[in-house]
Design an enzyme around this catalytic site. Structure first.
Site, PDB file in Angstrom:
ATOM      1  N   CYS A 131      -9.354   4.626   3.203  1.00 21.86           N
ATOM      2  CA  CYS A 131      -9.765   5.138   4.511  1.00 21.86           C
ATOM      3  C   CYS A 131     -11.278   4.965   4.676  1.00 21.86           C
ATOM      4  CB  CYS A 131      -9.385   6.612   4.647  1.00 21.86           C
ATOM      5  SG  CYS A 131     -10.305   7.692   3.522  1.00 21.86           S
ATOM      6  N   CYS A 179     -13.373   6.849   2.119  1.00 23.05           N
ATOM      7  CA  CYS A 179     -13.320   6.211   0.793  1.00 23.05           C
ATOM      8  C   CYS A 179     -14.263   5.014   0.760  1.00 23.05           C
ATOM      9  CB  CYS A 179     -11.902   5.746   0.473  1.00 23.05           C
ATOM     10  SG  CYS A 179     -10.694   7.082   0.420  1.00 23.05           S
TER      11      CYS A 179
END
Length: 91
Positions: free
Chosen positions: A21, A24
């Site tokens: 994501c 991240c």
């Protein structure tokens, strides 16, 4: 032996735990920046497999793992914060 010499001798393992994501990816970029600023040339492994992530005991991502130890989870650290963590973990 200074910090950089120790890294070259010992090596360091850095992992980002998360699905890929945006948070991240932000953590991965900040980690790359921190490593670069410290002169550490090491690959960052991005672990996306949830079974592997859970094996670290992490339920909230993104997480940062250095030398097999979870040092942060559930937030995106700033480059400066990662630099401080690296200095503490490595010595």
């Amino acid at each position: 032996m200074d910090f950089k010499e120790m890294i070259k001798k010992e090596g360091i393992s850095v992992k980002i735990l998360g699905s890929g994501c945006s948070k991240c990816n932000q953590l991965e970029e900040a980690t790359k920046d921190a490593l670069k600023k410290l002169g550490i040339d090491t690959a960052i492994e991005h672990v996306r497999d949830f079974a592997q992530i859970a094996s670290y005991g992490v339920m909230t991502t993104p997480a940062l793992v250095i030398d097999g130890k979870v040092v942060s989870y559930g937030k995106v650290l700033k480059t400066e914060e990662i630099i401080e963590i690296l200095k503490k973990v490595i010595g």
